[in-house]
Design a protein around this motif. Structure first.
Motif: not given
Lengths: 700, 216
Positions: A261, A300, A302, A317, A319, A321, A324, A329-332, A361
């Motif tokens: 991503e 997944h 980024v 990082d 991501h 979907d 959402k 949906q965004y994590n680190t 996930t």
């Protein structure tokens, strides 16, 4: 003064005053853990509960922070524990961006004491300190709090906040900086008890370095020749043109390994030859390592990310979907919590989009929530306790029928992400007995719900320390007695990777053995699951592992990467450079430091902690009262004898020998495991010896 | 070397190859017949070494077959020439891997010995031999049992079905009697050599490797 600022900032939450004091412990304790532990000893009375009025928390940067040294962005936190039988000194650590902002503001550490009468956040900009009303963010998660306080103070500030768990004084709570870098051990509850929602800090001063060119030269040398990836794994998990060896390592990047991503489209991480320092950031992918070889985590990803001044980037990082609708949906993240999805979902994991993406996930979702609510997993302690409760029907037995019926177990069985919201929020808010008891930590959960001793002795090998409330962290499965001995000295999971970083680094056993035996002597490092009886070389290896861990936590370098025991370079025979810490310290301070003098400080810190622990436990015999080991260590694999191929079990009589040799290395009384007066005086800790003697605890 | 990259042959790179340095200072017509032979030999060494090094920059080796075709030499002569070349101090970076079907010349440390060996094994496409070589090496050196999926990755790219069929075939052949399999608690197949690992030890190493908690 070079490297150190020489100043400590004291925040009194009761009076809402800030004072700047001299740091009198620079050279004696270096900084970070050493400095923070010493301050706790000096200022917090023995036996103080972490949430009492007299309790304090110390947040300390390391000597090398701000100097450009690789992986020097760790922050050490010292406090008293609530998850143990009695309050004891514990250290917590976090990466991220807090420590450099402390240094750039002009401080080596921050002491927080007293209690505010209303929610407060503290803004620090160099010498300017203000106590601000936090009522608007009290009750919010760490992510929203960070967002709001960054809007208030400015995006350049580092926000170190607590979530609802800290506010509600949950034992298993954390403080979180930069939304995802957490220090655990109940630190959140200490903030919460002081009504301190967050420290928001930005500095514009600089850290003076005595010899910048030498520092740069050493840093480049490390990047070119020594550094591998997380846990200093030095060989990739895939065959590239340059590597002789391929291992099951966290060095997951390589040709065809794509950040799926990445902005602008999937990015091939490519060949990562040693010496190509611009490719270092492409090497690591800890989550992919744990998730297996189907590269689902790469898909997944980024980009890789991580802490200040770290080239390794162990926090990708991510991501999703599919998350959402939950806002997650965004994590680190790197590994913990994220890896224990199966425990929290009792095995009910379904795929979301791609085959095999369910655990990742859901794991990312849980981990996001844990950070946001400020709940500490205790390095898997909470996960294991939860799984034990599920497996043994504890919830049905211990919760009231009404509470049990009210919990939406169907969400868990459906593998629904909302289950994690239910579970984590209940713990963070102490909702019902479910939330209240689970957040106490395993020791108190076991006491409240009457777990049998088998809880600590499950053959899965979870609790090395018997009935202590903290979990195994690279114990006897890591070089046998060496890992076991590493695990007994602290008052929480050991968090020591000095020894573990030598295991599974991708190199063949004979190379590992050769390098370690040169340092510690013949027989120091057994082959995995092929152990030999205890010997003095193993005691030296175990002691050095702790000593160097303390050095790292005081400088403060990341012990998940340091020391540079091995190298990826065949031209070096894969041998690293364990003197690099001392060389860097010499370059930045302008004073001569050697491996021996640096390790002397690391040992002093352990002697201090050991004496403090004896005082806190009021114990005349730490060997019996503190260093006890669970039976599974000796009883696992009943069809195999200790010291035969294929088992990591230890032998009871041999373990006693191990303790003897280990205590001898430390200068502790063999019978009691308590430092002798001579040992304490050697480390300028006569005051500790006096106090032990006054309490009747000093060995004869 | 990427997974998709084609193997570069000397023919395709011939235009870029240097002519080689003069071994002797004087013009050829001034040399004695022995000196002319020596000069030609040294020039050939230089050309061949340069070719190997150029291949190395592309993460490739040079096979003896390709070398013979390029230099129009018989295999035995070319192999002897390369043996002599590798004894020279100036060409000490040139190494050879002896495969079952060919010889593979490469420059070290630009290319790792094991990289060349593994890519050569893949090129020779004898899966039972590849499995046995790889498994025996890993069982002896690391030591560890080899995950079956190893042979589905670079540089091998066999399907798991192909690997399983090869294992079935190997089970009937006495030269592979030491190659055994173990199915882990997670239902993954591993392969090990009983020359170097007992079944009990191999299985314990597998189970430890698969126990995520140990490595956190």
């Amino acid at each position: 003064m070079y490297a150190w600022t020489g100043k400590i900032l004291r925040l009194n939450m009761t009076t809402k005053t800030a004072t700047i004091e001299d740091n009198k412990y620079c050279k004696e304790y270096l900084g970070g853990q050493g400095l923070a532990d010493r301050i706790i000893y000096d200022e917090v009375p023995t036996g103080t509960h972490p949430q009492d009025d007299a309790s304090k928390i110390v947040i300390a940067a390391g000597t090398l922070c701000g100097t450009g040294a690789a992986c020097s962005g760790r922050t050490s936190v010292a406090l008293m524990s609530a998850f143990t039988e009695v309050p004891t000194i514990v250290d917590a650590h976090m990466g991220g961006n807090m420590a450099p902002q402390i240094k750039f503001s002009g401080y080596d550490a921050i002491i927080v004491e007293g209690k505010a009468d209303a929610p407060t956040w503290v803004k620090i900009h160099n010498d300017e300190v203000s106590f601000e009303d936090a009522s608007g963010v009290w009750g919010l998660g760490t992510r929203k709090t960070t967002e709001i306080l960054n809007q208030e103070a400015g995006p350049e500030y580092c926000v170190c906040a607590i979530g609802p768990a800290g506010e509600n004084l949950v034992n298993d709570s954390i403080i979180v900086n930069s939304m995802c870098h957490a220090a655990g051990a109940g630190s959140g509850a200490v903030f919460g008890s002081k009504k301190l929602k967050a420290i928001v800090i930005h500095g514009t001063k600089s850290v003076a370095v005595a010899d910048p060119m030498k520092t740069l030269e050493l840093q480049q040398y490390q990047l070119r020749e020594l550094i591998g990836v997380n846990n200093n794994h030095v060989q990739p998990s895939n065959q590239q043109s340059w590597n002789e060896f391929v291992g099951a390592t966290r060095w997951q990047g390589g040709p065809g390994k794509m950040w799926g991503e990445a902005i602008g489209g999937p990015l091939d991480t490519g060949e990562q030859k040693p010496g190509d320092i611009n490719a270092i950031g492409m090497r690591n992918h800890t989550i992919n390592f744990f998730m297996g070889n189907d590269d689902i985590a790469f898909k997944h990803t980024v980009k890789t990310g991580g802490c200040y001044s770290c080239p390794i980037r162990c926090f990708p990082d991510l991501h999703f979907d599919a998350l959402k609708e939950y806002g997650t949906q965004y994590n680190t993240a790197t590994c913990m919590t994220l890896m224990h999805t199966g425990d929290y979902y009792n095995g009910h994991i379904n795929d979301f989009v791609d085959p095999g993406d369910g655990a990742l996930t859901l794991g990312s979702h849980i981990q996001w929530l844990m950070d946001d609510y400020g709940v500490w997993c205790g390095y898997g302690d909470l996960d294991y306790t939860f799984a034990y409760c599920m497996k043994n029907d504890i919830f049905k037995q211990k919760l009231s029928a009404e509470e049990y019926a009210e919990i939406p177990w169907a969400l868990q069985e459906a593998g629904d992400p909302q289950w994690a919201n239910e579970m984590v929020s209940r713990i963070a808010t102490k909702k019902g007995e479910f939330g209240r008891v689970l957040g106490l930590g395993s020791l108190w959960t076991a006491k409240e719900w009457g777990f049998p001793d088998s809880f600590w002795n499950e053959a899965t090998g979870t609790y090395f320390n018997f009935k202590k409330g903290y979990i195994r962290h690279h114990s006897s499965e890591s070089f046998g007695q060496v890992g076991g001995l590493v695990n007994i000295v602290f008052n929480r999971d050991s968090m020591c990777h000095t020894h573990q970083n030598c295991l599974g680094n991708g190199l063949p056993y004979d190379i590992v053995k050769g390098v370690l035996e040169e340092k510690f002597g013949e027989g120091c490092a057994d082959k995995t699951a092929c152990y030999t009886p205890m010997n003095p070389a193993k005691a030296k290896f175990a002691k050095w592992s702790i000593v160097r861990n303390n050095v790292h936590d005081s400088l403060a370098l990341c012990n998940w990467v340091w020391p540079m025991t091995f190298s990826p370079m065949k031209e070096r025979g894969y041998k690293g450079d364990t003197a690099l810490e001392a060389k860097l310290l010499t370059a930045v301070t302008g004073e001569e430091w050697t491996e021996e003098s640096v390790d002397f400080v690391g040992e002093r810190i352990m002697q201090l902690q050991r004496a403090m622990t004896a005082l806190e436990l009021n114990s005349k015999n730490l060997r019996a009262d503190h260093d006890g080991v669970s039976d599974w260590v000796f009883d696992r694999d009943p069809d195999k004898a200790a010291f035969t191929e294929g088992t990591t079990k230890l032998d009871r009589a041999d373990w006693e020998t191990a303790l003897d040799l280990y205590y001898e290395e430390w200068g502790w009384d063999k019978a009691t495991g308590i430092p002798t007066r001579a040992t304490l005086e050697k480390f300028n800790l006569a005051d500790l010896a006096d106090k032990l003697e006054a309490a009747g605890l000093l060995p004869a | 070397m990427t997974n998709e990259k084609e193997h570069v042959t000397p023919e395709s790179g011939q235009e870029a190859m240097p002519a080689g340095e003069e071994a002797l200072d004087r013009p050829a017509e001034e040399l004695s017949p022995e000196e002319q032979l020596e000069q030609e030999k040294r020039q050939r060494w230089a050309r061949c070494a340069e070719a190997v090094r150029e291949q190395g920059k592309e993460e490739q080796y040079l096979t003896l077959s390709d070398l013979c075709a390029w230099q129009e030499m018989e295999k035995d002569d070319a192999a002897a020439m390369m043996r002599e070349l590798m004894e020279q101090e100036e060409y000490k970076d040139i190494c050879v891997y002896q495969g079952a079907k060919d010889l593979y010349y490469y420059t070290y440390p630009t290319l790792a010995h094991n990289y060349v060996k593994n890519v050569a094994l893949a090129q020779e496409d004898d899966l039972p031999h590849t499995i046995a070589e790889t498994v025996r090496y890993e069982s002896k050196i690391y030591p560890r049992a080899t995950a079956i999926e190893t042979f589905s990755k670079f540089p091998y790219h066999y399907t798991e079905i192909q690997t399983r069929r090869a294992l079935e075939l190997m089970a009937k052949l006495p030269e592979y009697a030491d190659i055994e399999t173990y199915v882990s608690g997670k239902k993954k197949t591993y392969i090990f050599s009983t020359k170097y690992l007992s079944r009990a030890y191999a299985s314990s190493l597998v189970e430890m490797q698969e126990d995520v908690r140990i490595w956190l």
